[in-house]
Design a protein around this motif. Structure first.
Motif, PDB file in Angstrom:
ATOM      1  N   CYS A 341       0.830  -1.209   0.000  1.00 25.59           N
ATOM      2  CA  CYS A 341       0.000   0.000   0.000  1.00 25.59           C
ATOM      3  C   CYS A 341       0.866   1.260   0.000  1.00 25.59           C
ATOM      4  N   SER A 342       0.400   2.283  -0.706  1.00 26.69           N
ATOM      5  CA  SER A 342       1.082   3.576  -0.712  1.00 26.69           C
ATOM      6  C   SER A 342       0.858   4.289   0.619  1.00 26.69           C
ATOM      7  N   PRO A 343       1.727   5.261   1.002  1.00 30.00           N
ATOM      8  CA  PRO A 343       1.487   6.070   2.210  1.00 30.00           C
ATOM      9  C   PRO A 343       0.118   6.742   2.131  1.00 30.00           C
ATOM     10  N   GLY A 344      -0.610   6.724   3.252  1.00 34.13           N
ATOM     11  CA  GLY A 344      -1.959   7.271   3.271  1.00 34.13           C
ATOM     12  C   GLY A 344      -3.022   6.236   2.995  1.00 34.13           C
ATOM     13  N   TYR A 345      -2.576   4.989   2.766  1.00 33.08           N
ATOM     14  CA  TYR A 345      -3.510   3.887   2.536  1.00 33.08           C
ATOM     15  C   TYR A 345      -3.161   2.750   3.492  1.00 33.08           C
ATOM     16  N   GLN A 346      -4.147   1.940   3.770  1.00 36.96           N
ATOM     17  CA  GLN A 346      -3.916   0.773   4.627  1.00 36.96           C
ATOM     18  C   GLN A 346      -4.642  -0.423   4.045  1.00 36.96           C
ATOM     19  N   GLN A 347      -4.109  -1.598   4.356  1.00 36.86           N
ATOM     20  CA  GLN A 347      -4.701  -2.805   3.810  1.00 36.86           C
ATOM     21  C   GLN A 347      -5.890  -3.222   4.654  1.00 36.86           C
ATOM     22  N   VAL A 348      -7.025  -3.340   3.985  1.00 37.41           N
ATOM     23  CA  VAL A 348      -8.253  -3.795   4.626  1.00 37.41           C
ATOM     24  C   VAL A 348      -8.724  -5.004   3.829  1.00 37.41           C
ATOM     25  N   GLY A 349      -8.545  -6.169   4.408  1.00 37.97           N
ATOM     26  CA  GLY A 349      -8.819  -7.392   3.671  1.00 37.97           C
ATOM     27  C   GLY A 349      -7.771  -7.549   2.579  1.00 37.97           C
ATOM     28  N   SER A 350      -8.216  -7.591   1.343  1.00 34.27           N
ATOM     29  CA  SER A 350      -7.280  -7.765   0.216  1.00 34.27           C
ATOM     30  C   SER A 350      -7.042  -6.457  -0.540  1.00 34.27           C
ATOM     31  N   LYS A 351      -7.597  -5.343  -0.039  1.00 31.88           N
ATOM     32  CA  LYS A 351      -7.486  -4.072  -0.746  1.00 31.88           C
ATOM     33  C   LYS A 351      -6.719  -3.039   0.058  1.00 31.88           C
ATOM     34  N   CYS A 352      -6.137  -2.107  -0.659  1.00 34.40           N
ATOM     35  CA  CYS A 352      -5.517  -0.945  -0.041  1.00 34.40           C
ATOM     36  C   CYS A 352      -6.515   0.205  -0.099  1.00 34.40           C
ATOM     37  N   LEU A 353      -6.997   0.625   1.078  1.00 32.44           N
ATOM     38  CA  LEU A 353      -8.016   1.664   1.146  1.00 32.44           C
ATOM     39  C   LEU A 353      -7.460   2.917   1.802  1.00 32.44           C
ATOM     40  N   ASP A 354      -8.083   4.037   1.510  1.00 30.92           N
ATOM     41  CA  ASP A 354      -7.636   5.327   2.034  1.00 30.92           C
ATOM     42  C   ASP A 354      -7.788   5.376   3.556  1.00 30.92           C
ATOM     43  N   VAL A 355      -6.769   5.937   4.229  1.00 33.80           N
ATOM     44  CA  VAL A 355      -6.825   6.176   5.681  1.00 33.80           C
ATOM     45  C   VAL A 355      -7.502   7.519   5.915  1.00 33.80           C
ATOM     46  N   ASP A 356      -8.538   7.564   6.766  1.00 32.99           N
ATOM     47  CA  ASP A 356      -9.211   8.825   7.096  1.00 32.99           C
ATOM     48  C   ASP A 356      -8.484   9.452   8.272  1.00 32.99           C
ATOM     49  N   GLU A 357      -7.506  10.308   7.959  1.00 26.22           N
ATOM     50  CA  GLU A 357      -6.704  10.957   9.004  1.00 26.22           C
ATOM     51  C   GLU A 357      -7.543  11.871   9.874  1.00 26.22           C
TER      52      GLU A 357
END
Length: 433
Positions: A341-357
């Motif tokens: 995952c790129s910075p600002g994203y996190q792995q949720v299950g099998s996907k890289c999703l946006d982190v809500d800072e």
């Protein structure tokens, strides 16, 4: 705009044969500027006929002067010009200019003989035309219109070949009725017979009778230039276009005829039109049991894509496409095919999703609020506030030239009080230096 050294463009006209040395003697002598545009010999009947026309305006003189300015008369023409900004203009081969001159001359012959025959007294007109037919007067009328005003190459060639044309007109017509052959090929040596090329008029590949086998164009054919290389039609190849090209097979052949038809799509060589007739495959395909099968470059080391790209196989090739923004490296399209995952994203299950800072207190400033963005966030002023000197202050409502707050009080003092409190709390004076 600065330009490099100006180019020299040199056009060469070959010397005349010995048989024409007398007629062409004046070619080797520099000519006066007033002789640079075509005119008949002074004192001749044609000269007397044209004399009244020479003062009809300045257009002929301007054309003559412009022709002189663009090209120095003589056997060698040198032109200095600034390189064009657009695609360069290709001047016609001298042979093509000569052919055009002769074609225009022949049209002039047809026009003048027609214009001077009005019908009526047939015997009188036949006697008149027999005298006019080979007269210098008719020659002048034809030569006056042989070159268009803007065709400087034609004017230049006519100037060089003036006395040759006169010699042919008065002395050579009977023995050499083909002016093009006599002038352009035999005398000026600018052209070659059909099916030949180059300074020595060599036969084109495949022979002069059927250059390039009739399935291509011989480069330089009919001129004293060119390489003689055959530019074959689609489906044909070989030195003289006598073979079928890549992706085609011989559908029919005899001593003088060849028909080439297309192979099945991915076949480079084949024995027939069917898929099973393939003998060799095009790039990106592999021969398997007489059939061409697509190579999956993405499953081999043949594909070469960037670190943030993924490979997509296509028929006979492949494409490299960009990974999703959420991915640092990927194996396919979308946030579910990320390697990391790129910075600002996190792995949720099998996907890289946006982190809500904004779920955490990330905007410490007073009257600020957090706004989440894709892969990041930003701090903005809350509604009713605007940024001023790095802090969010209450927006003011202008009334009668005064800045008033929502309570109608003087806004200037209120804003100043806010800034002073902020400066006292932070130790910042707001002054530079």
């Amino acid at each position: 705009m600065a330009h490099g050294p100006l180019p020299l463009a040199v056009a060469w006209v070959p010397p005349l044969p010995a048989a024409e040395s007398a007629a062409g003697a004046r070619f080797t002598q520099p000519r006066r500027w007033e002789d640079s545009c075509w005119r008949p010999r002074a004192g001749s009947p044609a000269w007397e006929k044209m004399a009244p026309r020479s003062s009809r305006g300045i257009a002929p003189a301007m054309l003559c002067g412009l022709s002189l300015f663009l090209g120095f008369p003589g056997l060698v023409w040198v032109q200095i010009s600034v390189p064009p900004q657009s695609s360069p203009h290709t001047e016609p081969h001298p042979c093509h200019t000569c052919r055009g001159l002769v074609d225009s001359f022949n049209k002039g012959l047809e026009r003048t003989i027609r214009d001077n025959f009005g019908g009526g007294n047939t015997a009188w007109e036949e006697e008149k035309l027999s005298k006019y037919k080979d007269s210098e007067t008719r020659l002048v009328e034809v030569l006056e219109g042989v070159c268009s005003k803007s065709d400087f190459e034609c004017h230049r060639l006519l100037e060089l070949s003036e006395e040759l044309v006169e010699s042919w007109w008065f002395h050579k017509q009977q023995e050499a009725p083909d002016l093009f052959q006599w002038l352009c090929s035999d005398s000026l040596k600018l052209c070659c017979p059909s099916g030949t090329f180059g300074p020595s008029c060599l036969p084109c590949p495949g022979g002069a009778e059927r250059p390039c086998g009739g399935y291509g164009h011989c480069e330089g054919e009919g001129t004293r230039g060119g390489s003689g290389h055959c530019d074959c039609q689609a489906g044909y190849g070989g030195e003289a276009c006598g073979q079928c090209g890549l992706g085609y097979f011989e559908a029919e052949r005899n001593a003088s005829h060849l028909v080439c038809s297309a192979c099945f799509g991915p076949c480079a060589r084949c024995s027939g039109p069917e898929e099973s007739h393939c003998l060799q495959c095009k790039k990106g395909w592999a021969l398997h049991h007489l059939k061409c099968v697509d190579i999956d470059e993405c499953g081999t080391e043949r594909a070469s894509c960037g670190a943030d790209q993924f490979c997509v196989n296509t028929e006979g090739s492949y494409e490299c496409r960009d990974c999703a923004k959420a991915c640092l490296g990927c194996m396919g399209a979308g946030p579910g095919r990320c390697k990391k995952c790129s910075p600002g994203y996190q792995q949720v299950g099998s996907k890289c999703l946006d982190v809500d800072e904004c779920e955490t207190a990330v905007c410490p400033g007073e009257n600020q609020q957090c706004e989440n963005t894709e892969g990041s966030y930003r701090c903005i002023c809350a509604d009713g506030y605007k940024q001023m000197e790095g802090i969010c202050v209450k927006e003011q409502i202008p009334v009668s030239g005064l800045l008033l707050g929502d309570d109608g009080g003087r806004a200037g003092g209120a804003a100043a009080d806010v800034l002073r409190c902020h400066h006292l709390r932070t130790g910042h004076t707001g002054r530079q230096g």
